[in-house]
Motif scaffolding. Structure first.
Motif, PDB file in Angstrom:
ATOM      1  N   LEU A 192     -21.255   4.147 -45.038  1.00  0.00           N
ATOM      2  CA  LEU A 192     -21.912   5.049 -45.715  1.00  0.00           C
ATOM      3  C   LEU A 192     -21.277   6.523 -45.693  1.00  0.00           C
ATOM      4  CD1 LEU A 192     -24.646   5.845 -47.680  1.00  0.00           C
ATOM      5  CD2 LEU A 192     -25.387   6.999 -45.327  1.00  0.00           C
ATOM      6  N   ALA A 193     -20.663   6.805 -44.603  1.00  0.00           N
ATOM      7  CA  ALA A 193     -19.743   8.064 -44.403  1.00  0.00           C
ATOM      8  C   ALA A 193     -18.590   8.027 -45.014  1.00  0.00           C
ATOM      9  CB  ALA A 193     -19.693   8.312 -43.074  1.00  0.00           C
ATOM     10  N   ARG A 194     -17.907   6.930 -45.062  1.00  0.00           N
ATOM     11  CA  ARG A 194     -16.547   6.621 -45.450  1.00  0.00           C
ATOM     12  C   ARG A 194     -16.591   6.667 -47.163  1.00  0.00           C
ATOM     13  NH1 ARG A 194     -15.809   7.836 -41.338  1.00  0.00           N
ATOM     14  NH2 ARG A 194     -15.092   6.790 -39.571  1.00  0.00           N
ATOM     15  N   GLU A 195     -17.579   5.863 -47.755  1.00  0.00           N
ATOM     16  CA  GLU A 195     -17.419   5.866 -49.212  1.00  0.00           C
ATOM     17  C   GLU A 195     -18.238   6.823 -49.930  1.00  0.00           C
ATOM     18  OE1 GLU A 195     -19.185   1.831 -49.590  1.00  0.00           O
ATOM     19  OE2 GLU A 195     -17.449   0.617 -48.494  1.00  0.00           O
ATOM     20  N   GLN A 196     -19.214   7.439 -49.317  1.00  0.00           N
ATOM     21  CA  GLN A 196     -19.958   8.520 -49.976  1.00  0.00           C
ATOM     22  C   GLN A 196     -19.641   9.540 -49.407  1.00  0.00           C
ATOM     23  OE1 GLN A 196     -23.944   7.139 -50.802  1.00  0.00           O
ATOM     24  NE2 GLN A 196     -23.713   5.246 -50.507  1.00  0.00           N
ATOM     25  N   GLY A 197     -18.851   9.856 -48.587  1.00  0.00           N
ATOM     26  CA  GLY A 197     -18.571  11.382 -47.979  1.00  0.00           C
ATOM     27  C   GLY A 197     -19.857  11.773 -47.322  1.00  0.00           C
ATOM     28  N   ILE A 209     -22.024   1.538 -29.132  1.00  0.00           N
ATOM     29  CA  ILE A 209     -21.551   1.874 -30.456  1.00  0.00           C
ATOM     30  C   ILE A 209     -20.772   3.221 -30.567  1.00  0.00           C
ATOM     31  CG2 ILE A 209     -23.627   0.937 -31.284  1.00  0.00           C
ATOM     32  CD1 ILE A 209     -24.638   3.732 -31.646  1.00  0.00           C
ATOM     33  N   LEU A 210     -20.175   3.474 -29.307  1.00  0.00           N
ATOM     34  CA  LEU A 210     -19.320   4.658 -29.102  1.00  0.00           C
ATOM     35  C   LEU A 210     -17.994   4.871 -29.789  1.00  0.00           C
ATOM     36  CD1 LEU A 210     -20.135   5.832 -25.370  1.00  0.00           C
ATOM     37  CD2 LEU A 210     -21.278   6.427 -27.465  1.00  0.00           C
ATOM     38  N   ASP A 211     -17.584   3.500 -30.179  1.00  0.00           N
ATOM     39  CA  ASP A 211     -16.452   3.532 -30.850  1.00  0.00           C
ATOM     40  C   ASP A 211     -16.247   3.685 -32.339  1.00  0.00           C
ATOM     41  OD1 ASP A 211     -17.689   0.642 -30.577  1.00  0.00           O
ATOM     42  OD2 ASP A 211     -16.182   0.156 -31.813  1.00  0.00           O
ATOM     43  N   ILE A 212     -17.507   3.721 -32.670  1.00  0.00           N
ATOM     44  CA  ILE A 212     -17.643   3.764 -34.349  1.00  0.00           C
ATOM     45  C   ILE A 212     -17.445   5.429 -34.713  1.00  0.00           C
ATOM     46  CG2 ILE A 212     -18.771   1.884 -34.692  1.00  0.00           C
ATOM     47  CD1 ILE A 212     -20.993   5.315 -35.370  1.00  0.00           C
ATOM     48  N   ALA A 213     -17.605   6.480 -33.483  1.00  0.00           N
ATOM     49  CA  ALA A 213     -17.594   7.807 -33.826  1.00  0.00           C
ATOM     50  C   ALA A 213     -16.059   8.289 -34.176  1.00  0.00           C
ATOM     51  CB  ALA A 213     -18.122   8.527 -32.699  1.00  0.00           C
ATOM     52  N   ASP A 214     -16.078   9.352 -34.980  1.00  0.00           N
ATOM     53  CA  ASP A 214     -14.704  10.081 -35.282  1.00  0.00           C
ATOM     54  C   ASP A 214     -14.825  11.152 -33.879  1.00  0.00           C
ATOM     55  OD1 ASP A 214     -14.130   9.059 -38.019  1.00  0.00           O
ATOM     56  OD2 ASP A 214     -15.832  10.106 -38.575  1.00  0.00           O
TER      57      ASP A 214
END
Length: 236
Positions: A192-197, A209-214
Motif C-alpha cells: 500500500l505504501a509503495r503503490e499508493q504513496g 517484521i522489522l525487515d519491512i521497514a524503511d
C-alpha cells in the motif's frame, strides 16, 4: 525543495493528569515520515508509543509542540478540522472497534464508504477484495462474535485499507496473528505504501517484521531516537 512530509512532529510534549498527579508521557519528540515511507516504532510498554499515534491520528488535542499531518497543523485544530483530517487516515488499533451488528463484509465496506463517487456494488466488491487480501474471503457473512481475535484484527485491517488512506497508523497490528498471516498483512501494508504513496507508522514488538521497514525508531521514557540497525533492534 523537498516534498512536504506526511507526518512532521517537532518538540512534542504531552501530559496526563493534573496537579500532583500530572505525569509527562512525551518529552520533546521529533519525527518526520515521508509519503510512501514505512516507519516502525518500537519500545517498552507504557513508554508513550500509543499516545504518539493518537496525537498524530488527530484523536487527541496537541498540548505543546508542533504536529503537522498531511499538511494540516493540529496545534489548536478544532473538532471538525480533526474529524475531516481523519477521513484521510487509516487506523488499526488493538481493540478492533468492529460494529457487532454488521458482518465482516459490512464492517470493511464502512471503510470504502468514505470514498466519494462509488456505487454500492463497487464498494461491496472492494470490501470483498480486501477481505480476500487478508485471508478472510470465506468469512464475509460472519458477525464479529463468530470470529476469533486474529480474524477480527484482520477485518479491522481490511477496513482501514478499504478507505485507501494517505496515512496509515497501526498499533501492534500483528499481535493477534500467527507468523504466516502476520507476515502477509505487513507485506500488504508495505505494498500500500509503495503503490499508493501511503505513509505507514506502525507500533510493534514483533521482531519477525522489522525487515519491512524503511526506518526504525525507538521510544523510551517518552523520548524518541533512531533505532539501531535492523538486525540489532530488540523491543522491551
Amino acid at each position: 525543495m523537498a516534498a512536504a512530509a506526511a507526518i512532521d512532529v517537532q518538540d512534542l510534549c504531552h501530559w496526563y493528569g493534573s496537579g500532583s498527579m500530572r505525569r509527562q508521557v512525551l518529552q520533546g519528540v521529533n519525527l518526520r515520515v515521508a509519503a510512501g515511507e514505512v516507519v516502525l516504532l518500537t519500545g517498552p510498554s507504557g513508554c508513550g508509543k500509543t499516545t504518539l499515534l493518537t496525537l498524530v491520528g488527530a484523536l487527541r488535542q496537541v498540548q505543546q509542540g508542533s504536529v503537522r499531518v498531511l499538511g494540516q497543523d493540529l496545534q489548536g485544530a478544532g473538532r471538525r478540522e480533526r474529524q475531516q483530517l481523519r477521513r484521510s487516515i487509516g487506523m488499526i488499533f488493538q481493540g478492533h472497534n468492529l460494529l457487532r451488528c454488521l458482518t465482516a463484509e459490512q464492517n470493511v465496506q464502512m471503510g470504502s464508504d468514505l470514498l466519494p463517487g462509488l456505487s454500492y456494488r463497487v464498494r461491496r466488491d472492494q470490501a470483498r477484495e480486501w477481505l480476500r487480501a487478508v485471508g478472510l474471503g470465506d468469512q464475509l457473512n460472519k458477525l464479529p462474535h463468530d470470529l476469533s481475535g486474529g480474524q477480527k484484527q484482520r477485518v479491522a485491517i481490511a477496513r482501514a485499507l478499504a478507505a485507501r488512506p494517505r496515512l496509515l497508523l497501526a498499533d501492534e497490528p500483528t499481535a493477534a496473528l500467527d507468523s504466516k498471516t502476520g507476515r502477509e498483512v505487513v507485506e500488504l501494508l508495505q505494498r500500500l505504501a509503495r503503490e499508493q504513496g501511503c505513509a505507514v507508522l506502525m507500533v510493534t514488538h514483533d521482531p519477525r517484521i522489522l525487515d519491512i521497514a524503511d526506518r526504525l525508531v525507538r521510544m523510551e521514557d517518552g523520548q524518541l531516537s533512531e533505532a539501531e540497525p535492523m538486525g540489532l533492534v530488540t523491543s522491551g
